[in-house]
Structures are given as structure tokens and as C-alpha cells.
Design a protein around this motif. Structure first.
Motif, PDB file in Angstrom:
ATOM      1  N   ASP A  99       0.815  -1.222   0.000  1.00 42.09           N
ATOM      2  CA  ASP A  99       0.000   0.000   0.000  1.00 42.09           C
ATOM      3  C   ASP A  99       0.844   1.266   0.000  1.00 42.09           C
ATOM      4  OD1 ASP A  99      -2.247  -1.613   0.023  1.00 42.09           O
ATOM      5  OD2 ASP A  99      -2.576  -1.411   2.184  1.00 42.09           O
ATOM      6  N   LYS A 102       2.342   1.665  -3.479  1.00 38.92           N
ATOM      7  CA  LYS A 102       1.318   1.932  -4.499  1.00 38.92           C
ATOM      8  C   LYS A 102       0.918   3.396  -4.483  1.00 38.92           C
ATOM      9  CE  LYS A 102      -1.590   0.505  -7.675  1.00 38.92           C
ATOM     10  NZ  LYS A 102      -1.173  -0.004  -8.977  1.00 38.92           N
ATOM     11  N   LYS A 103       0.951   4.033  -3.304  1.00 38.67           N
ATOM     12  CA  LYS A 103       0.650   5.462  -3.215  1.00 38.67           C
ATOM     13  C   LYS A 103       1.691   6.297  -3.949  1.00 38.67           C
ATOM     14  CE  LYS A 103      -1.901   5.320   1.103  1.00 38.67           C
ATOM     15  NZ  LYS A 103      -1.901   5.615   2.529  1.00 38.67           N
ATOM     16  N   ARG A 104       2.936   5.874  -3.921  1.00 42.20           N
ATOM     17  CA  ARG A 104       4.027   6.601  -4.595  1.00 42.20           C
ATOM     18  C   ARG A 104       4.122   6.264  -6.078  1.00 42.20           C
ATOM     19  NH1 ARG A 104       9.733   5.889  -2.113  1.00 42.20           N
ATOM     20  NH2 ARG A 104      10.216   7.324  -3.799  1.00 42.20           N
ATOM     21  N   PHE A 105       3.841   5.012  -6.417  1.00 43.80           N
ATOM     22  CA  PHE A 105       4.047   4.521  -7.784  1.00 43.80           C
ATOM     23  C   PHE A 105       2.770   3.842  -8.267  1.00 43.80           C
ATOM     24  CE2 PHE A 105       8.083   4.347  -5.463  1.00 43.80           C
ATOM     25  CZ  PHE A 105       8.861   5.192  -6.249  1.00 43.80           C
ATOM     26  N   SER A 106       1.908   4.583  -8.918  1.00 41.69           N
ATOM     27  CA  SER A 106       0.612   4.048  -9.339  1.00 41.69           C
ATOM     28  C   SER A 106       0.760   2.884 -10.330  1.00 41.69           C
ATOM     29  CB  SER A 106      -0.236   5.152  -9.967  1.00 41.69           C
ATOM     30  OG  SER A 106       0.416   5.667 -11.124  1.00 41.69           O
ATOM     31  N   TRP A 107       1.890   2.799 -10.997  1.00 39.20           N
ATOM     32  CA  TRP A 107       2.121   1.789 -12.034  1.00 39.20           C
ATOM     33  C   TRP A 107       2.588   0.441 -11.489  1.00 39.20           C
ATOM     34  CZ3 TRP A 107       7.127   0.558 -11.275  1.00 39.20           C
ATOM     35  CH2 TRP A 107       7.986   1.540 -10.792  1.00 39.20           C
ATOM     36  N   ARG A 109       2.922  -3.249  -9.896  1.00 41.56           N
ATOM     37  CA  ARG A 109       2.066  -4.435  -9.791  1.00 41.56           C
ATOM     38  C   ARG A 109       2.333  -5.183  -8.499  1.00 41.56           C
ATOM     39  NH1 ARG A 109       4.337  -9.250 -10.477  1.00 41.56           N
ATOM     40  NH2 ARG A 109       6.481  -9.260 -11.203  1.00 41.56           N
ATOM     41  N   THR A 111       5.257  -5.027  -4.735  1.00 39.77           N
ATOM     42  CA  THR A 111       6.392  -4.434  -4.024  1.00 39.77           C
ATOM     43  C   THR A 111       7.389  -5.540  -3.742  1.00 39.77           C
ATOM     44  OG1 THR A 111       5.087  -2.689  -2.989  1.00 39.77           O
ATOM     45  CG2 THR A 111       7.132  -3.300  -1.881  1.00 39.77           C
TER      46      THR A 111
END
Length: 123
Positions: A99, A102-107, A109, A111
Motif C-alpha cells: 500500500d 502503491k501510493k508513490r508509484f501508481s504503475w 504491480r 512491491t
């Protein structure tokens, strides 16, 4: 466990190389220093957009070697500092590590979460 000098490098431009070992032999992949985030527990969190071969290798063998550095940070013998990190990696697709990235890197799939076993300054 993460030395201050390494934290300084992560704030500078630079490339990160990650090596894994799978059934077909070694594999290398790269990312950027600034993409790495340190979790509160001290894990490296790295966004994975592709890294499919890396993920396959880590399922086979979770050990990973990571090198990174910057010419903009004072090292052991003058300008330039680098580190070798040894650890165990896992790809995560849900939960806090996923999470936050994903907030930093929308792309992304997944971590790539690396639990650090050792950190050695190499230059």
C-alpha cells in the motif's frame, strides 16, 4: 541497521542493480536509488512494474544481492560511495508494504520487499 551513508545515497541520483539466482542461472535487474523506501522495520521496499524473471527466481531462491551508489556522496577514499546489500526478498501484492509503495508509484504491480541480512560499504 541501515547506515546513514546509505540513507544519504538513496536521496541522490543513481542506479541500483539487483541480482537473483534461479533455475536458469543468475539474473540482473535495475531500478533507481530514489525508488527505494525503507520500511519502519528496516526492509527495502522497491516498486516492481515488471520484474517477472526476478519474481520467478525469488520463488526458487529468496536470496538477493543489491548494489547501489552515488558519485555525489563522499566514500571511503574520496568522492563516490557504494554499498553491497545481501538479503532475502519476497514479492508482496497486498498489505502495508504494498500500500505504501502503491501510493508513490501508481504503475507498480507488486512491491519487492527485502529483509536485509548484511550491509557492506564497498567504496
Amino acid at each position: 541497521m541501515v547506515p546513514e551513508k546509505l540513507l544519504e545515497i538513496l536521496k541522490k541520483d543513481g542506479v541500483v542493480a539487483m541480482a537473483t539466482l534461479g533455475k536458469d542461472g543468475p539474473h540482473m535487474v535495475n531500478t533507481w536509488n530514489s525508488y527505494i523506501q525503507i520500511s519502519p522495520e528496516g526492509r527495502f521496499l522497491i516498486p516492481a512494474g515488471y520484474m517477472h524473471k526476478t519474481e520467478e527466481n525469488i520463488r526458487h531462491n529468496p536470496e538477493v544481492l543489491i548494489t547501489l551508489g552515488s558519485s555525489k556522496v563522499e566514500g571511503l577514499h574520496g568522492a563516490g560511495a557504494g554499498f553491497l546489500i545481501k538479503g532475502k526478498a519476497a514479492f508482496v501484492t497486498s498489505g502495508p508494504d504494498y500500500d505504501v509503495m502503491k501510493k508513490r508509484f501508481s504503475w507498480l504491480r507488486a512491491t519487492l520487499s527485502v529483509t536485509i541480512d548484511s550491509v557492506t560499504q564497498t567504496w
